[in-house]
Scaffold this motif. Structure first.
Motif, short mmCIF file in Angstrom:
data_model
loop_
_atom_site.label_atom_id
_atom_site.label_comp_id
_atom_site.label_asym_id
_atom_site.label_seq_id
_atom_site.Cartn_x
_atom_site.Cartn_y
_atom_site.Cartn_z
N ASN A 1 0.85 -1.21 -0.09
CA ASN A 1 -0.02 0.17 0.00
C ASN A 1 0.87 1.24 0.05
OD1 ASN A 1 -1.78 2.24 0.51
ND2 ASN A 1 -2.97 1.02 2.01
N TRP A 2 0.89 1.80 -1.16
CA TRP A 2 1.72 3.03 -1.18
C TRP A 2 1.38 4.28 -0.30
CZ3 TRP A 2 -0.14 8.00 -2.09
CH2 TRP A 2 -1.71 8.04 -2.62
N LEU A 3 0.16 4.32 -0.11
CA LEU A 3 -0.33 5.49 0.94
C LEU A 3 0.08 4.98 2.68
CD1 LEU A 3 -1.82 8.00 1.63
CD2 LEU A 3 -4.26 6.59 1.56
N SER B 1 6.43 7.44 6.49
CA SER B 1 7.93 7.85 6.11
C SER B 1 8.15 9.43 6.74
CB SER B 1 8.10 8.13 4.54
OG SER B 1 7.27 9.02 3.85
N MET B 2 9.16 9.82 6.40
CA MET B 2 9.47 11.29 6.92
C MET B 2 8.88 12.22 5.74
SD MET B 2 13.61 11.28 6.04
CE MET B 2 13.87 13.02 6.35
N TYR B 3 8.43 11.79 4.69
CA TYR B 3 8.16 12.95 3.74
C TYR B 3 6.65 12.94 3.71
CZ TYR B 3 12.44 11.17 1.99
OH TYR B 3 13.99 10.88 1.75
N GLY C 1 5.30 16.01 -0.89
CA GLY C 1 5.82 14.99 -0.31
C GLY C 1 5.90 13.71 -0.98
N LEU C 2 4.92 13.27 -1.64
CA LEU C 2 4.83 12.02 -2.29
C LEU C 2 5.73 11.73 -3.28
CD1 LEU C 2 3.37 9.26 -2.84
CD2 LEU C 2 1.79 10.58 -4.21
N ALA D 1 9.65 1.43 -6.15
CA ALA D 1 8.62 0.36 -6.71
C ALA D 1 7.30 0.88 -6.66
CB ALA D 1 8.66 -0.95 -5.94
N PHE D 2 7.03 1.90 -5.85
CA PHE D 2 5.64 2.60 -5.74
C PHE D 2 5.20 3.58 -7.00
CE2 PHE D 2 6.43 1.55 -1.12
CZ PHE D 2 5.58 0.82 -1.16
N GLU D 3 6.48 3.86 -7.72
CA GLU D 3 6.14 4.87 -8.67
C GLU D 3 5.33 4.56 -9.77
OE1 GLU D 3 9.09 6.98 -12.47
OE2 GLU D 3 9.89 5.50 -11.10
N ASN D 4 5.12 3.38 -9.94
CA ASN D 4 4.06 2.95 -10.81
C ASN D 4 2.62 2.74 -10.48
OD1 ASN D 4 3.19 3.27 -13.80
ND2 ASN D 4 3.60 1.11 -13.97
#
Length: 1097
Positions: free
Chosen positions: A598-600, A606-608, A620-621, A632-635
């Motif tokens: 889960n990218w979210l 994360s710190m961002y 931030g994302l 790996a979450f880029e797509n």
């Protein structure tokens, strides 16, 4: 039901008359028919130049236009293809271009440093495989591979990562996720299989038996897609000879299944030659006359003509389909077996069953004189049944045209057209061959050399050797018995002995009740869908790979939930909806509650992470995604060009380790249900859903196609057999057979799939053929009891059904040694179809018809019925005489009683002895399981024995001074109530060339009156007979009466001239001394009362 019976007879008569007229047309233009048929089929065969073989298994055997296909297209339009820069297997919306290797340890554990290093070297060998492109330049794998982190992405390469090997050496390898300092968390549970060992706490992985590696070719460029097939071919060639002492290997690639299926089909089609050879032998044996040494009446060449008709139908139908652009699919490789084994009147339009039906009709037509009359009678008798089954078969196959499975659709088109062509070829080409054969017989020509020959008697008289007589002698068959082969006689000999006995009837009913119980259980628990890996040959490299993959690796599927609309993900409500979606999926029993990508969630930890505003959230994302470990979450997130909105995103879960294909289908439906119930707009997708669609669609598609086919059976049956009882019988029997085939697939571990769907559609054709033939034979029978009608039905259709089953069995025997799963499955399912079809047609239906089948007349069975009809009863004659003023030979006796030797009467002649001075001629025959002895003496012996030889059970044969034959039958035995009518049947057929008497058809006018047509060189008339004494044999009941000798009157058949005003110039009256009259009437102006006791004028 009388009105329906009359309607049936009218329909059958009208259609039969049309076919008889057509038969006369064929007889006048036989050679033209042959030339035209061959020419048309040959010209259509030219269409094969446009022949196109579609080898794409996925395209052929998976449903087209499914929800999974639509979802794939939608996902592909949302997310860009990053396989050339940032590839991750989770991102794939389709399976892509892959090559996989499974390594199995020879010692039981691959997690050793030396072994892992050996695996690294093995992988380097694969990566160094190169190919040449269209220009001849060398292309390395690194140029076409899918990439991640600027190098080729190899799923499983974590096992030779330095950090991974260090963890292995230190016994600190976490499972199922390994946290790499370089690549971040790597989930590698999918890469391990077989036996695993852990430390005492179950925290660290110590050993695994198997590892799986995957190499992927990028799909974002046309060049790489075109070179993918070349590279996997080199991959396969390289690994074929690879050996290693530390591990065994199994391998496969994205084209493996297509290649394997194609090679297996091509290899197994070579078995077609064996099938042709077997069928040629069987066709010759099955059409060989029972008079084996007779060289005139043999019909073996007609068997070969039937095969030729089927072959021409294949050529023409395939050429036509290819010409109009219908792709040939692998499964169509089975059609040649069907064509030659069994189906030219269906797809039994594709074989030789029609041939056997036509030959059965030809055997019956032997009472006719000329070839023209014989072919007309043959077509009248046989073509109605052939037409019924062909229509139902064509419609059954056409019902599959609407299938979403391309293999089913194309198969049904090809085979349906072949059915139609086979029918046309049989009523043109084969019918013309019959005409030519009958002309040969009429001209007394040898069946092989076509030279004119003489009878065996004539050859012996001129002193020819026994060998010459055997090879060159023969005569035309005089009746059906002489025309048929030994195989034709078997079914009607054995089947009535089983189905018409009460104990056997009870056993048969109980057996079929058990059969239905097993079938229903199988239907409830049947498996659905085919594992495409089953299509590979057992000894192929891909079968080994598929087998290891199924046995040793978890059956888990990654599923993504794609949110396709624009949402404000910085909003807590949106985040809550997304987290709720993932939570709902993980809580389902179909999904692993420990897995989530889960990218979210990762971004929020994360710190961002920044939710102060939408723009801050997106900024931030973007910084989060720029970190290599999070690449790996880029797509998984689509941000618009202005970086103001997130237009789409996706999250991942993985299924539980599911038990089988049924569970896979349910998991897919569950994921869609979760997506549709979610508060956020999304849909579920997996690259494997396109395969799982068959698991949920196949039952619906099968029931639709089978339902249409069954409806067509009902309609066609109503048209050609318009009797409600028979329509119900045929429909119920076909449904029972379908249920049996459907259910019993469970017991041989065959799942419902596109392949078996085709077989079930074919099953309807077989089922209709078998049951319709029996019912049609029952309805056209003139038998006066149900048992007689059943006997007649078996007599007419038992042999063709038997031939159909045996010829199919020959093809199936060949298919059983095939390598292809398709052919083997066909063999198994068709075995069920044949066995169930034949047993229903020859066991169950005759039993049912013998109990409740429709009758021509009312049967008197009860005392009340007998009493109410007492005044209408007439006397059965104790003797039926046939006299002639022309001398007869000894053959009159032998051939006369020989007429009794047919299955319709149930009488079987056992032995005959010629007469001598010391010994009268004698014959032994059986009726109703009882044995009778009959004698015929010369005149001197008759005088010494009061003109009569009394025999067992009161049957007498009398000989008079002017040669004549009288058969006397008992009237006091209820078991023999049918014999008097059979005596008349035998008596009317007492014809000899020397006597030049022709006896026409006998017709039942009423319950007590029969007419008979007689004709010779001088007269032609129609004589009526009334029975007196007992109850007419058209009734099932029988009454025993005490009668005086005075009542034992004779009925004499005399050839009578018509009245002078109607007599033709060449007719003349018979001598009065030959005439004794009692209750004999000619149809027309004369009546029994006027003629009683008078001589002919």
């Amino acid at each position: 039901m009388t009105c329906f019976k009359n309607l049936y007879e009218r329909v059958e008569k009208k259609i039969g008359t049309l076919f008889a007229l057509y038969g006369l047309f064929v007889s006048r233009h036989a050679w033209k028919m042959i030339i035209i048929t061959v020419t048309v089929n040959g010209l259509l065969g030219i269409g094969l130049v446009r022949f196109k073989w579609n080898k794409d298994v996925k395209h052929m055997f998976l449903p087209k236009g499914s929800e999974a296909e639509k979802d794939e297209e939608q996902a592909h339009s949302i997310f860009p293809d990053l396989s050339g820069s940032n590839f991750d297997p989770r991102h794939q919306t389709t399976e892509g271009y892959w090559a996989r290797v499974i390594l199995k340890s020879t010692t039981g554990n691959l997690l050793e440093k030396t072994v892992l290093e050996e695996i690294k070297n093995f992988s380097s060998m694969i990566e160094n495989i190169s190919i040449t492109n269209e220009t001849g330049s060398m292309v390395q794998f690194s140029e076409i591979c899918a990439k991640a982190f600027s190098k080729c992405y190899i799923d499983g390469d974590i096992v030779w990562d330095a950090d991974f090997i260090t963890a292995v050496e230190n016994d600190q390898l976490t499972y199922p996720v390994f946290l790499s300092p370089t690549f971040g968390p790597r989930y590698y549970a999918f890469n391990t299989g077989g036996r695993k060992s852990f430390d005492s706490l179950g925290q660290y992985l110590r050993g695994t038996e198997l590892l799986k590696l995957e190499y992927t070719v990028r799909s974002d460029t046309e060049n790489s897609r075109n070179l993918a097939s070349k590279w996997v071919n080199e991959f396969k060639a390289k690994l074929e000879s690879y050996r290693n002492r530390h591990f065994e290997i199994a391998y496969g690639h994205f084209n493996s299944l297509d290649e394997e299926l194609h090679e297996n089909i091509i290899g197994d089609i070579l078995l077609f030659a064996a099938t042709i050879s077997l069928m040629m032998v069987y066709a010759c044996v099955a059409t060989m006359s029972a008079r084996c040494s007779d060289q005139l009446g043999q019909r073996m060449l007609l068997g070969l003509a039937g095969l030729t008709a089927a072959g021409l139908a294949t050529l023409g139908s395939f050429g036509l389909c290819a010409a109009i652009g219908i792709d040939f699919v692998n499964i169509l490789g089975v059609v040649p077996f069907l064509i030659t084994e069994d189906r030219c009147h269906l797809e039994k339009g594709i074989g030789i069953d029609d041939m056997f039906l036509l030959l059965s009709g030809l055997s019956e037509s032997q009472v006719k004189d000329t070839p023209e009359e014989k072919i007309a009678e043959t077509m009248r008798i046989s073509c109605v049944g052939i037409t019924i089954t062909t229509l139902t078969d064509v419609i059954a196959f056409m019902s599959g045209i609407g299938s979403t499975f391309v293999a089913v659709r194309n198969f049904c088109i090809y085979t349906g057209v072949a059915v139609f062509f086979c029918y046309i070829n049989n009523v043109t080409f084969f019918a013309a061959c019959i005409v030519i054969n009958e002309r040969r017989v009429k001209d007394r020509r040898h069946f092989l050399t076509c030279k004119q020959i003489k009878t065996k008697e004539e050859l012996r008289e001129v002193g020819k050797s026994q060998r010459y007589v055997f090879c060159c002698g023969g005569r035309a068959p005089r009746n059906r018995e002489e025309a048929e082969s030994w195989i034709d006689k078997f079914p009607r000999w054995i089947i009535p002995k089983i189905v018409l006995k009460l104990p056997f009837k009870v056993i048969i009913i109980i057996m079929f009740m058990g059969y239905m119980a097993g079938a229903i259980y199988g239907c409830i628990n049947i498996k659905q869908g085919i594992l495409l890996t089953q299509l590979a040959n057992f000894d192929s490299y891909f079968y080994k790979f598929s087998d290891w993959n199924e046995k040793f690796f978890p059956r888990q599927t990654g599923v993504s939930f794609i949110i396709q609309d624009t949402y404000d993900y910085s909003d807590n409500d949106t985040q809550s909806k997304l987290f709720s979606l993932v939570s709902e999926a993980r809580s389902s029993r179909y999904f692993d509650d420990n897995f989530e990508v889960n990218w979210l969630k990762s971004y929020s930890l994360s710190m961002y992470y920044n939710t102060s505003s939408k723009s801050a959230f997106i900024a931030g994302l973007q910084r989060f995604l720029s970190v290599q470990q999070n690449a790996a979450f880029e797509n998984d997130v689509v941000i618009d060009d202005a970086s103001k909105e997130i237009t789409a995103s996706r999250v991942y879960v993985v299924s539980s380790n599911l038990a089988g294909s049924q569970e896979d289908g349910k998991m897919m439906l569950e994921s869609r249900s979760i997506a549709s119930a979610a508060e956020i707009d999304c849909f579920a997708l997996s690259p494997l859903f396109v395969y799982y669609e068959q698991f949920v669609l196949i039952l619906e598609q099968t029931m639709q196609s089978v339902g249409i086919a069954l409806a067509s059976v009902f309609v066609v049956t109503c048209i050609f057999m318009p009797h409600p009882v028979l329509v119900v019988f045929v429909t119920i029997v076909v449904t029972m057979i379908m249920t049996g085939v459907f259910g019993y697939m469970l017991y041989i571990d065959v799942a419902l799939s596109a392949i078996t769907m085709i077989q079930l559609i074919m099953c309807i054709g077989f089922s209709v053929d078998f049951s319709a033939h029996i019912c049609h034979g029952y309805m056209i029978s003139n038998g006066q009891t149900r048992d007689m009608k059943v006997k007649h039905a078996i007599d007419e259709t038992g042999a063709p059904i038997f031939h159909g089953a045996v010829s199919s069995l020959i093809g199936i025997v060949v298919l059983n040694v095939a390598k292809s799963y398709i052919f083997r499955t066909f063999a198994a399912v068709l075995s069920f179809v044949l066995f169930f079809g034949v047993t229903h047609a020859l066991l169950l239906l005759p039993v049912v018809l013998s109990c409740i089948g429709p009758l021509n007349k009312k049967v008197i069975n009860t005392e009340e019925e007998k009493s109410s009809t007492k005044e209408d009863r007439t006397i059965i004659p104790s003797t039926a005489e046939y006299r002639s003023d022309e001398p007869k030979t000894q053959n009159v006796f032998e051939n006369g009683l020989d007429i009794l030797n047919n299955e319709e009467t149930g009488i079987k002649v056992q032995s005959k002895n010629a007469a001598s001075e010391q010994q009268p001629a004698s014959m032994t025959f059986t009726y109703d399981n009882k044995t009778f002895d009959v004698e015929r003496g010369n005149e001197e012996q008759q005088e010494n024995s009061s003109d009569t030889h009394s025999l067992d059970r009161h049957i007498k044969v009398k000989q008079f001074s002017k040669p004549a034959l009288a058969l006397e039958f008992p009237t006091d035995d209820t078991s023999d109530n049918l014999v008097p009518m059979m005596a008349l049947q035998a008596w009317r057929e007492l014809q000899e060339e020397e006597n030049k008497v022709k006896v026409g058809r006998m017709k039942q006018l009423s319950k007590s009156e029969v007419t008979l047509q007689i004709q010779d060189e001088t007269i032609s008339d129609e004589v009526g007979f009334k029975h007196s004494g007992g109850v007419s044999p058209c009734f099932g009941g029988y009454e025993t009466e005490e009668r005086s000798n005075e009542d034992e009157r004779k009925i004499t058949n005399s050839k009578r001239a018509r009245s002078p005003d109607k007599k033709s110039p060449h007719r003349k009256s018979l001598p009065p001394e030959t005439v004794q009259m009692y209750h004999v009437s000619a149809r027309g102006s004369r009546s029994p009362e006027k003629n009683q006791g008078k001589q002919t004028p």
